[in-house]
Enzyme design. Structure first.
Site: not given
Length: 300
Positions: A185, A172
């Site tokens: 995350y 990501s």
């Protein structure tokens, strides 16, 4: 002093490599064939994993699909079979190391050596440190990072023996640029990016030239995991756009894929800008989404 001298001696090589990279911008790289390759995709029951499976099916790869969601997995498999692909499905909990190793053993015994591994399975909790429960933090790292170790340990040896293979890490932009209220995350995705980079260097150190690596780092993707995301870097990405870029990156053996490409520029700026200016710049970027703020709840 010796190190500085060594760097100066490398300057001609830097100029040559820079010119080479500039020229390559105007020469499309030839896509490799993946026909007949055994492609294993984790998290194939939804979103990016599902669409990636569709694309490999169109290219006549043999698919091995993993997901914890049996219904989603079956839907993906049915569409891939409709596209003419041979498909094998396994219900696997990627937060469980023994489940991964057990499924990997079955894959190798019943299907053969996986030659393209797409580590896509992931979880996200949109909350600050205090609102993120301990089991949620553990699961985030188990799925987003540790699963990459277990799958790669299971399937990389055959790739190295054959000097042929490809390890794909779906990470990501949050693995390069920190985002408040995505603490677990972001931390896991920073680790996933580090996994990709270090694995790439290890393969090079071992002179394994036939095993390639690719890391995908997109901005917010409209897969439903994060509610109401927005940022001034651009609109929320559609999964189809991301998968198109991912497939191009895999087939042309790109090491790092940023979507949008401005993320790469931002990661460079973060390393050279003064901290005070960087803090103002991050506020201007204005990353927003629905999140649970535990600190406020504790204060009430």
């Amino acid at each position: 002093m010796k190190f500085l001298l060594d760097v100066l001696l490398l300057l001609p090589l830097l100029i040559v490599c820079s010119l080479e990279s500039f020229v390559k911008l105007f020469i499309p790289k030839r896509r490799k064939s993946v026909t007949g390759e055994i492609v294993l995709i984790t998290g194939a029951g939804h979103g990016i994993g599902r669409l990636t499976a569709y694309e490999f099916a169109k290219l006549k790869s043999k698919l091995v699909l993993w997901d914890i969601n049996k219904h989603g997995l079956e839907e993906t498999a049915a569409k891939c079979k409709g596209l003419g692909a041979k498909v094998h499905t396994f219900v696997v909990d990627c937060s469980n190391r023994e489940d991964i190793y057990s499924a990997a053993k079955k894959v190798k015994a019943e299907i053969g050596d996986v030659s393209i591994l797409v580590n896509n399975a992931g979880v996200v909790y949109t909350s600050d440190l205090f609102a993120t429960q301990d089991p949620q933090i553990e699961k985030t790292f188990e799925v987003n990072v540790l699963a990459h170790f277990w799958t790669t340990k299971a399937f990389l040896p055959a790739m190295m023996k054959n000097n042929h293979g490809h390890i794909v890490t779906v990470a990501s932009a949050a693995g390069h640029v920190s985002v408040p209220f995505l603490l677990a995350y972001c931390s896991s995705k920073f680790a996933a990016v580090g996994f990709h980079k270090t694995l790439t260097d290890e393969l090079a150190a071992l002179q394994i030239t036939g095993v390639k690596t690719t890391c995908l780092c997109p901005n917010f993707v409209n897969t439903g995991f994060i509610k109401n995301p927005s940022t001034s870097l651009g609109p929320t990405l559609e999964p189809e756009e991301v998968v198109n870029r991912l497939m191009h990156g895999i087939l042309t053996e790109q090491k790092m894929i940023f979507i949008p490409s401005s993320i790469a520029f931002l990661t460079t700026l973060e390393r050279i800008l003064p901290e005070r200016f960087l803090a103002v710049l991050k506020r201007k970027i204005s990353v927003k989404f629905d999140a649970v703020i535990g600190y406020r709840m504790k204060a009430q």
